[in-house]
Design a protein around this motif. Structure first.
Motif, PDB file in Angstrom:
ATOM      1  N   THR A  58       0.831  -1.206   0.000  1.00 18.30           N
ATOM      2  CA  THR A  58       0.000   0.000   0.000  1.00 18.30           C
ATOM      3  C   THR A  58       0.867   1.259   0.000  1.00 18.30           C
ATOM      4  O   THR A  58       0.601   2.206  -0.751  1.00 18.30           O
ATOM      5  CB  THR A  58      -0.924  -0.003   1.242  1.00 18.30           C
ATOM      6  N   ILE A  59       1.906   1.264   0.823  1.00 20.91           N
ATOM      7  CA  ILE A  59       2.777   2.447   0.918  1.00 20.91           C
ATOM      8  C   ILE A  59       3.539   2.655  -0.385  1.00 20.91           C
ATOM      9  O   ILE A  59       3.697   3.793  -0.856  1.00 20.91           O
ATOM     10  CB  ILE A  59       3.721   2.330   2.138  1.00 20.91           C
ATOM     11  N   LYS A  60       3.987   1.572  -1.003  1.00 23.05           N
ATOM     12  CA  LYS A  60       4.691   1.685  -2.298  1.00 23.05           C
ATOM     13  C   LYS A  60       3.808   2.330  -3.354  1.00 23.05           C
ATOM     14  O   LYS A  60       4.292   3.019  -4.243  1.00 23.05           O
ATOM     15  CB  LYS A  60       5.082   0.293  -2.799  1.00 23.05           C
ATOM     16  N   GLU A  61       2.489   2.067  -3.256  1.00 19.26           N
ATOM     17  CA  GLU A  61       1.544   2.630  -4.216  1.00 19.26           C
ATOM     18  C   GLU A  61       1.037   4.010  -3.793  1.00 19.26           C
ATOM     19  O   GLU A  61       0.213   4.606  -4.485  1.00 19.26           O
ATOM     20  CB  GLU A  61       0.345   1.685  -4.381  1.00 19.26           C
ATOM     21  N   GLY A  62       1.468   4.463  -2.642  1.00 22.25           N
ATOM     22  CA  GLY A  62       1.015   5.760  -2.135  1.00 22.25           C
ATOM     23  C   GLY A  62      -0.435   5.766  -1.714  1.00 22.25           C
ATOM     24  O   GLY A  62      -1.048   6.824  -1.551  1.00 22.25           O
ATOM     25  N   ARG A 125      11.678  18.413  -1.481  1.00 21.19           N
ATOM     26  CA  ARG A 125      12.086  17.953  -0.147  1.00 21.19           C
ATOM     27  C   ARG A 125      12.111  16.441  -0.050  1.00 21.19           C
ATOM     28  O   ARG A 125      13.032  15.853   0.513  1.00 21.19           O
ATOM     29  CB  ARG A 125      11.124  18.505   0.911  1.00 21.19           C
ATOM     30  N   VAL A 126      11.076  15.801  -0.594  1.00 22.06           N
ATOM     31  CA  VAL A 126      11.000  14.347  -0.467  1.00 22.06           C
ATOM     32  C   VAL A 126      12.123  13.680  -1.266  1.00 22.06           C
ATOM     33  O   VAL A 126      12.775  12.744  -0.801  1.00 22.06           O
ATOM     34  CB  VAL A 126       9.609  13.829  -0.902  1.00 22.06           C
ATOM     35  N   ASP A 136       9.802   7.251  -1.505  1.00 25.68           N
ATOM     36  CA  ASP A 136      10.471   8.501  -1.876  1.00 25.68           C
ATOM     37  C   ASP A 136      11.082   8.422  -3.276  1.00 25.68           C
ATOM     38  O   ASP A 136      12.280   8.638  -3.470  1.00 25.68           O
ATOM     39  CB  ASP A 136      11.543   8.873  -0.841  1.00 25.68           C
ATOM     40  N   ASN A 137      10.276   8.099  -4.258  1.00 24.65           N
ATOM     41  CA  ASN A 137      10.725   8.131  -5.651  1.00 24.65           C
ATOM     42  C   ASN A 137       9.658   8.898  -6.422  1.00 24.65           C
ATOM     43  O   ASN A 137       8.518   8.998  -5.967  1.00 24.65           O
ATOM     44  CB  ASN A 137      10.878   6.716  -6.201  1.00 24.65           C
ATOM     45  N   ILE A 138      10.043   9.439  -7.573  1.00 21.93           N
ATOM     46  CA  ILE A 138       9.150  10.388  -8.246  1.00 21.93           C
ATOM     47  C   ILE A 138       7.795   9.773  -8.598  1.00 21.93           C
ATOM     48  O   ILE A 138       6.754  10.420  -8.456  1.00 21.93           O
ATOM     49  CB  ILE A 138       9.830  11.080  -9.470  1.00 21.93           C
ATOM     50  N   LYS A 143       1.848   9.822  -7.005  1.00 18.71           N
ATOM     51  CA  LYS A 143       0.647   9.141  -6.511  1.00 18.71           C
ATOM     52  C   LYS A 143       0.245   9.661  -5.140  1.00 18.71           C
ATOM     53  O   LYS A 143      -0.934   9.866  -4.850  1.00 18.71           O
ATOM     54  CB  LYS A 143       0.888   7.622  -6.438  1.00 18.71           C
ATOM     55  N   ARG A 144       1.243   9.868  -4.255  1.00 15.95           N
ATOM     56  CA  ARG A 144       0.945  10.395  -2.912  1.00 15.95           C
ATOM     57  C   ARG A 144       0.269  11.764  -3.014  1.00 15.95           C
ATOM     58  O   ARG A 144      -0.659  12.075  -2.267  1.00 15.95           O
ATOM     59  CB  ARG A 144       2.236  10.509  -2.088  1.00 15.95           C
ATOM     60  N   LEU A 145       0.770  12.598  -3.954  1.00 16.30           N
ATOM     61  CA  LEU A 145       0.196  13.939  -4.099  1.00 16.30           C
ATOM     62  C   LEU A 145      -1.258  13.873  -4.573  1.00 16.30           C
ATOM     63  O   LEU A 145      -2.099  14.645  -4.100  1.00 16.30           O
ATOM     64  CB  LEU A 145       1.030  14.768  -5.081  1.00 16.30           C
ATOM     65  N   LYS A 146      -1.549  12.947  -5.493  1.00 17.78           N
ATOM     66  CA  LYS A 146      -2.922  12.808  -5.982  1.00 17.78           C
ATOM     67  C   LYS A 146      -3.870  12.374  -4.875  1.00 17.78           C
ATOM     68  O   LYS A 146      -4.958  12.929  -4.716  1.00 17.78           O
ATOM     69  CB  LYS A 146      -2.974  11.767  -7.110  1.00 17.78           C
TER      70      LYS A 146
END
Ligand code: UP5
Ligand code: MG
Length: 190
Positions: A58-62, A125-126, A136-138, A143-146
């Motif tokens: 789940t975390i890898k997928e944001g 920053r990230v 912490d990869n682009i 995905k985290r931002l969305k």
């Protein structure tokens, strides 16, 4: 909680907005216990528990880990603490998270901080953090931002309407930002 009603602060903001950094300063200055939901979840991954593998995916997928898992971890930490002042960092991330927390803990936040930071700054920053976080990869940051925009911002708006939200301009040095945070807590000290 030493017989006191818990005093709860939710610390919200996008990935890399500085939640963890500011929480450390709040702990030093105002004696809170810092509970980072992300750190609690990452600890589950390392300790290879029941949910570890699923949390990692789940975390890898944001994406957002099911509410029951996160709320259980937070509640356990609160119950085993002898402090009554808590900073809950990076949670609730969705309306569903928020409602699950209310239902399971029967508690409401006293303060909700929101670190408002432009996307380019958060990405910068990230990507500069370099602590080996799997997210912490682009690709994952996008995905985290969305997810942040679609699911976390409604929670921010909810608390804004209820008059509990303190929006902090998260651009500047960490010390400059803390000078906006300090009065929020100073005003709540007895
Ligand atoms: N930095 C900090 N302040 C700075 C400043 N003023 N100027 C320049 N640099 C600054 O800061 C990030 C980096 O920027 C650091 O290197 C710092 O030195 C520097 P930090 O304080 O760590 O920001 P923070 O907002 O805490 O960033 P973080 O990446 O931890 O935020 P996220 O919300 O993305 O991460 P979190 O750990 O909360 O969640 C990770 C994942 O876990 C989520 O994507 C999700 O998949 C899962 N999760 C859930 O599913 N449910 C939850 O309830 C919580 C998490
Ligand atoms: Mg953090």
């Amino acid at each position: 909680f030493k017989g006191k009603t818990p005093f709860i602060t939710f610390v919200l903001g996008g990935p890399g907005s500085g939640k963890g950094t500011q929480c450390e300063k709040i702990v030093e200055n105002f004696g809170f216990t810092h509970l980072s939901a992300g750190d609690l979840l990452r600890r589950e991954i390392i300790s290879n528990t029941e949910y570890g593998a699923k949390i990692l995916d789940t975390i890898k997928e944001g994406k957002i880990v099911p509410s029951e898992v996160t709320v259980k971890l937070i509640r356990k930490e609160m119950e085993s603490s002898d402090n009554y002042k808590f900073l809950i960092d990076g949670f609730p991330r969705s309306e569903e998270n928020r409602i699950a927390f209310e239902r399971i803990t029967e508690a409401d936040p006293d303060i909700v901080l929101f670190f408002d930071c432009p996307e380019e700054e958060m990405v910068k920053r990230v990507l500069n953090r370099n602590q080996g976080r799997v997210d912490d990869n682009i690709d994952t940051i996008r995905k985290r931002l969305k997810i942040f925009e679609s699911l976390n911002l409604p929670v921010v708006n909810y608390y804004s309407k209820r008059g509990k939200l303190y929006t902090i301009n998260a651009v500047g040095t960490a010390d400059e930002i803390f000078e906006q945070v300090r009065p929020v807590f100073a005003a709540h000290e007895e």
